[in-house]
Design an enzyme around this catalytic site. Structure first.
Site, PDB file in Angstrom:
ATOM      1  N   GLU A   1      -3.642   2.675   3.460  1.00 58.33           N
ATOM      2  CA  GLU A   1      -4.499   3.666   4.118  1.00 58.33           C
ATOM      3  C   GLU A   1      -5.110   4.671   3.141  1.00 58.33           C
ATOM      4  O   GLU A   1      -5.503   5.764   3.548  1.00 58.33           O
ATOM      5  CB  GLU A   1      -3.707   4.402   5.198  1.00 58.33           C
ATOM      6  CG  GLU A   1      -3.344   3.505   6.364  1.00 58.33           C
ATOM      7  CD  GLU A   1      -3.025   4.313   7.607  1.00 58.33           C
ATOM      8  OE1 GLU A   1      -3.851   4.314   8.522  1.00 58.33           O
ATOM      9  OE2 GLU A   1      -1.957   4.951   7.642  1.00 58.33           O
TER      10      GLU A   1
ATOM     11  N   HIS B   1       2.243  10.535  10.832  1.00 55.29           N
ATOM     12  CA  HIS B   1       2.424   9.926  12.154  1.00 55.29           C
ATOM     13  C   HIS B   1       3.355  10.816  12.994  1.00 55.29           C
ATOM     14  O   HIS B   1       4.169  10.327  13.765  1.00 55.29           O
ATOM     15  CB  HIS B   1       3.016   8.520  12.002  1.00 55.29           C
ATOM     16  CG  HIS B   1       2.273   7.643  11.039  1.00 55.29           C
ATOM     17  ND1 HIS B   1       2.873   6.674  10.275  1.00 55.29           N
ATOM     18  CD2 HIS B   1       0.948   7.615  10.701  1.00 55.29           C
ATOM     19  CE1 HIS B   1       1.954   6.067   9.529  1.00 55.29           C
ATOM     20  NE2 HIS B   1       0.784   6.623   9.758  1.00 55.29           N
TER      21      HIS B   1
END
Ligand SMILES: [Zn+2]
Length: 239
Positions: free
Chosen positions: A79, A100
């Protein structure tokens, strides 16, 4: 030219990774990066490693296409395009946190509430915090990760000029002018999410007005040195 009085950004990245793990913003996943002050069209990000384990020698230098500038042969994060695209789109941004965080995630998926600034420490949150939705961009059935520059650019456009963008069913990305402020914002986005959820479980609640949020943000942006000094000490003491 390097400002010798400025904190070393590689050291700050290591400390930031450890603080964000201790504060439950990052776990085995997520990452924090900084624009390289000596080569501002590149950025610094750890190799693919749990953030709690990051040390100075793990930091790689990447370009805005996500390539390893130093050809070190080390594996970067899938990412990395989150960071690359935001640095390309936002010249004012010098640090990015992607996480997250469990307390923030509900606000990325519920239709019943939107995350908003409800306390003075999180005045940096805009009145309308954007949510990036992969399905709006034709990525039906994808694994939700920002795997390439196309998705990175979409995310950066969703972020716009805000400090935080939520990512539906995935997490959040927080930006700031430096690593220490990005850490502060990530931590207080998480605190704000918990406080807002707790208040809404009691019924109606009152959020900050945009004017209150702006005024609080102005005060706090200059005050985060105090919090960083404490958090830095806490991780230095940790076993
Ligand atoms: Zn992610």
């Amino acid at each position: 030219m390097t400002d010798l009085s400025a904190p070393d950004v590689r050291d700050d990245l290591v400390t930031a990774s450890h603080i964000l793990v201790q504060k439950n913003i990052l776990d085995g996943f997520g990452h924090v990066s900084a624009r390289d002050p000596d080569n501002p069209d590149t950025f610094l990000l750890s190799r693919n490693l749990a953030p709690g384990l990051v040390q100075r020698e793990d930091i790689m230098r990447l370009d805005f296409d996500g390539n390893d500038v130093e050809d070190s042969g080390r594996r970067s994060f899938l990412e990395r395009f989150i960071h690359a695209s935001i640095y390309r789109h936002r010249p004012d941004v010098n640090a990015v946190v992607h996480s997250h965080t469990a307390s923030v995630l509900p606000f990325s998926i519920t239709k019943a509430a939107t995350l908003e600034p409800v306390m003075h420490m999180s005045g940096f949150l805009g009145p309308e915090i954007p949510v990036y939705e992969v399905r709006d961009h034709g990525h039906e059935g994808c694994d939700m990760l920002i795997r390439n520059s196309t998705m990175g650019d979409e995310l950066a456009r969703s972020l716009g000029q805000e400090a935080v963008v939520l990512m539906r069913g995935h997490g959040m990305t927080v930006v700031a002018a430096d690593v220490r402020l990005a850490v502060f914002r990530a931590i207080y986005t998480e605190v704000n999410a918990r406080v807002q959820a707790a208040a809404s479980s009691m019924g109606a609640y009152v959020a900050l007005t945009p004017e209150e949020a702006r005024a609080a943000d102005e005060t706090n942006s200059g005050q985060n040195r105090r919090a960083w000094a404490l958090w830095e000490k806490e991780v230095a003491r940790a076993p």
